[in-house]
Design a protein around this motif. Structure first.
Motif, mmCIF file in Angstrom:
data_model
loop_
_atom_site.group_PDB
_atom_site.id
_atom_site.type_symbol
_atom_site.label_atom_id
_atom_site.label_comp_id
_atom_site.label_asym_id
_atom_site.label_seq_id
_atom_site.Cartn_x
_atom_site.Cartn_y
_atom_site.Cartn_z
ATOM 1 N N ILE A 63 0.838 -1.201 0.000
ATOM 2 C CA ILE A 63 0.000 0.000 0.000
ATOM 3 C C ILE A 63 0.872 1.250 0.000
ATOM 4 C CG2 ILE A 63 -1.677 1.343 1.328
ATOM 5 C CD1 ILE A 63 -2.910 -1.259 2.280
ATOM 6 N N CYS A 67 0.995 4.164 -2.863
ATOM 7 C CA CYS A 67 0.615 5.549 -2.551
ATOM 8 C C CYS A 67 1.781 6.527 -2.674
ATOM 9 C CB CYS A 67 -0.013 5.625 -1.162
ATOM 10 S SG CYS A 67 -1.585 4.734 -1.083
ATOM 11 N N CYS A 93 -3.349 8.806 -3.329
ATOM 12 C CA CYS A 93 -4.221 8.123 -2.368
ATOM 13 C C CYS A 93 -4.919 9.127 -1.445
ATOM 14 C CB CYS A 93 -3.418 7.131 -1.527
ATOM 15 S SG CYS A 93 -2.796 5.718 -2.448
ATOM 16 N N LEU A 124 -8.197 8.531 0.508
ATOM 17 C CA LEU A 124 -8.297 7.539 1.589
ATOM 18 C C LEU A 124 -8.246 8.171 2.980
ATOM 19 C CD1 LEU A 124 -5.996 4.614 0.321
ATOM 20 C CD2 LEU A 124 -8.487 4.609 0.530
ATOM 21 N N LEU A 176 -13.501 2.997 3.986
ATOM 22 C CA LEU A 176 -13.380 1.651 3.415
ATOM 23 C C LEU A 176 -12.835 0.674 4.450
ATOM 24 C CD1 LEU A 176 -11.790 2.439 -0.081
ATOM 25 C CD2 LEU A 176 -14.210 2.140 0.491
ATOM 26 N N ALA A 207 -10.419 -2.648 5.446
ATOM 27 C CA ALA A 207 -8.998 -2.833 5.137
ATOM 28 C C ALA A 207 -8.791 -3.406 3.738
ATOM 29 C CB ALA A 207 -8.354 -3.722 6.182
ATOM 30 N N ASN A 236 -9.638 -0.777 1.121
ATOM 31 C CA ASN A 236 -8.612 0.255 1.273
ATOM 32 C C ASN A 236 -7.362 -0.130 0.476
ATOM 33 O OD1 ASN A 236 -7.825 2.702 2.898
ATOM 34 N ND2 ASN A 236 -6.239 1.319 3.629
#
Ligand SMILES: *[C@@H]1O[C@H](CO)[C@@H](O)[C@H](O)[C@H]1NC(C)=O
Ligand SMILES: *[C@@H]1O[C@H](CO)[C@@H](O)[C@H](O)[C@H]1NC(C)=O
Ligand SMILES: *[C@@H]1O[C@H](CO)[C@@H](O)[C@H](O)[C@H]1NC(C)=O
Ligand SMILES: *[C@@H]1O[C@H](CO)[C@@H](O)[C@H](O)[C@H]1NC(C)=O
Ligand SMILES: *[C@@H]1O[C@H](CO)[C@@H](O)[C@H](O)[C@H]1NC(C)=O
Ligand SMILES: *[C@@H]1O[C@H](CO)[C@@H](O)[C@H](O)[C@H]1NC(C)=O
Length: 495
Positions: free
Chosen positions: A384, A388, A393, A396, A405, A407, A410
């Protein structure tokens, strides 16, 4: 070109020259920023501007694609000079002469681009820049003006400096107490005198959203234009929104220093739609609806009732802007990055926002966290954060459109943004085997899983590239003349 088409072209020009009585929207301008990984092609943006009636556009730098495409459109252009060019332009007139030749004169003469302003620097006196541009901005302004005169275009192209509203303040907290910041008072006075003497204008950026963002106790209603806030009383004047109060603080500062009639335009004003709890489509629509309605009605402020040019910030989202000011910085667009609508706006006379046309997209597929993968996989967090680092991102974050969201989704969001940013290349949807491609749209509620536009296809689809015979040209001229006549009938009620 044949005799008939010449006649028609002549007729067409006469019709064009017949200006309809001024009753359309005055001074509807917009900022066109291009810090995107997938910028919308200039021909689509220019069509978007025209379809929505924006007749003024502000660019942050002399983008060749934008400047060429804006040629012969009737759209008035303000071209910006980035702050990092101020030092070289301040250091020699020759640099300024070259800059004007290549980035202004060239487009006016070769492409018919209506460049009416050069914006020297961008908020160069912002406090956070720590005086970095304080000594170079004024000399750069003087050299650019000298270069415009030398090029013989100083009558049509005026100079300005877009300034952040933090160049002035009010010790009393009331607009009438306004004056320029003490540390730049002399500099501001010299700059304004120079602008006035050279028919330039002062450009100010005003951000009610940032007032709200910076101060949790800021009265929310005071950020908008619907007169719902308890007013701020300043002598005989009641202020019900921070925009008027802020602008009039500047007018007081100008009056105090002997520039009461100095023209001022708004270089940036707007509201973002994501990246902060106050940044959403509903608030942006509310703010911009109020703003546009003022522009349409030609409304000024209590101290300066005459309307001024306003450049809304901004046209489209930019996913590669610095997030130093906050996550919202990539979401100021009235339109999404691809020119689709975020919200509707009433433009008066039954007109509303029109989305971009002819946009080509990559395949309808998304990169998601593989259904076989586990959220406790030790590689997930790294995946992740890698995604990002290279993709946007900002949706988020807390209070943002994808902030709720679970996990799994996400992770999918981050993986997909990376995959799309990488033009959906196969090896960009792997993440140590944790990711997989899906053809089912994972979007949920306010959270939209993007598909990027196909820049390769956009580039090839040139609308002006088709061969045209004399007959085709004739048809086009006739069609254009008829369209203009129909438009005039509709717009002005003439004929
Ligand atoms: C994004 O911004 C960075 C830093 O400003 C720049 O180096 C990079 O080239 C940009 N990427 C794209 C695709 O525009
Ligand atoms: C503007 O002109 C200068 C020459 O002075 C050139 O180096 C530069 O690339 C041009 N374009 C922009 C965007 O500044
Ligand atoms: C450029 O824009 C200005 C301001 O709207 C206008 O007065 C002028 O006629 C335009 N020039 C051309 C060549 O279109
Ligand atoms: C979602 O991803 C972000 C990375 O942008 C991370 O900071 C956050 O903790 C993740 N949230 C959940 C619920 O996994
Ligand atoms: C995506 O494709 C465009 C057009 O082919 C290209 O200019 C751009 O560099 C590509 N982006 C990446 C990250 O590969
Ligand atoms: C995906 O990642 C796995 C594990 O790192 C690796 O074995 C595999 O070769 C990768 N697949 C592709 C297509 O890159």
């Amino acid at each position: 070109m044949g005799k008939n088409s010449k006649f028609l072209l002549w007729f067409f020009m006469v019709v064009l020259a017949f200006q309809c009585p001024e009753k359309g929207v005055q001074g509807l301008g917009i900022n066109w920023g291009t810090r995107s990984t997938h910028p919308l092609p200039p021909n689509i943006v220019v069509k978007l501007l025209k379809d929505n009636g924006f007749d003024k556009v502000k660019l942050f730098e002399a983008e060749p694609g934008a400047l060429k495409t804006l040629g012969r459109t009737g759209i008035q252009v303000m071209v910006g000079i980035p702050n990092d060019l101020l030092a070289p332009l301040a250091s020699s007139v020759t640099n300024a002469v070259n800059w004007v030749q290549q980035n202004v004169s060239n487009y006016i003469s070769r492409y018919g681009t209506n460049i009416s302003y050069v914006a020297v620097g961008n908020e160069p006196f912002l406090k956070t820049y720590d005086n970095k541009f304080v000594s170079t901005t004024f000399p750069a302004l003087q050299n650019i003006q000298a270069a415009l005169i030398k090029a013989g275009i100083a009558k049509q192209v005026k100079v300005t400096i877009p300034l952040n509203a933090d160049v002035y303040q009010s010790d009393s907290g009331l607009p009438s107490g306004g004056n320029f910041r003490v540390d730049i008072l002399d500099l501001m006075t010299n700059i304004i005198k120079f602008l006035r003497d050279n028919n330039g204008v002062l450009t100010i950026n005003i951000y009610p959203f940032l007032s709200l963002y910076a101060d949790p106790n800021f009265p929310k209603e005071y950020a908008y234009f619907d007169n719902k806030a308890s007013p701020l009383q300043d002598g005989p004047i009641s202020y019900t929104n921070v925009y008027d109060a802020n602008f009039d603080t500047l007018i007081s500062a100008l009056e105090k220093n002997g520039f009461g009639s100095m023209p001022v335009i708004i270089g940036e004003v707007g509201w973002p739609t994501d990246g902060d709890p106050n940044a959403n489509a509903e608030n942006a629509q509310r703010f911009n609806e109020g703003l546009v309605s003022r522009i349409i009605q030609g409304q000024g402020t209590p101290k300066r009732p005459t309307p001024t040019d306003v450049y809304i910030f901004s046209l489209i989202d930019e996913d590669n802007k610095s997030v130093a000011p906050g996550n919202f910085e990539r979401h100021w667009g009235m339109f999404n990055y691809d020119g689709t609508l975020k919200y509707q706006l009433n433009f008066g006379g039954g007109k509303s926002l029109v989305p971009a046309k002819g946009v080509r997209y990559l395949a309808r597929q998304w990169c998601i966290m593989s259904p076989q993968a586990s959220i406790s996989d030790p590689n997930l967090a790294d995946g992740i954060s890698y995604a990002c680092q290279f993709a946007d991102c900002t949706s988020l974050g807390y209070g943002s459109s994808c902030g709720n969201l679970d996990a799994q989704r996400n992770a999918s969001y981050a993986f997909n943004m990376y995959f799309q940013t990488m033009n959906q290349s196969k090896d960009s949807c792997n993440f140590s085997g944790l990711a997989a491609i899906s053809t089912t749209d994972p979007s949920q509620g306010s959270c939209h899983f993007e598909i990027m536009i196909d820049l390769g296809k956009q580039g090839r689809a040139s609308p002006s590239g088709s061969p045209s015979s004399e007959a085709m040209r004739m048809k086009n001229v006739v069609a254009a003349a008829l369209t203009v006549m129909a438009a005039l009938v509709l717009l002005c009620g003439v004929f």
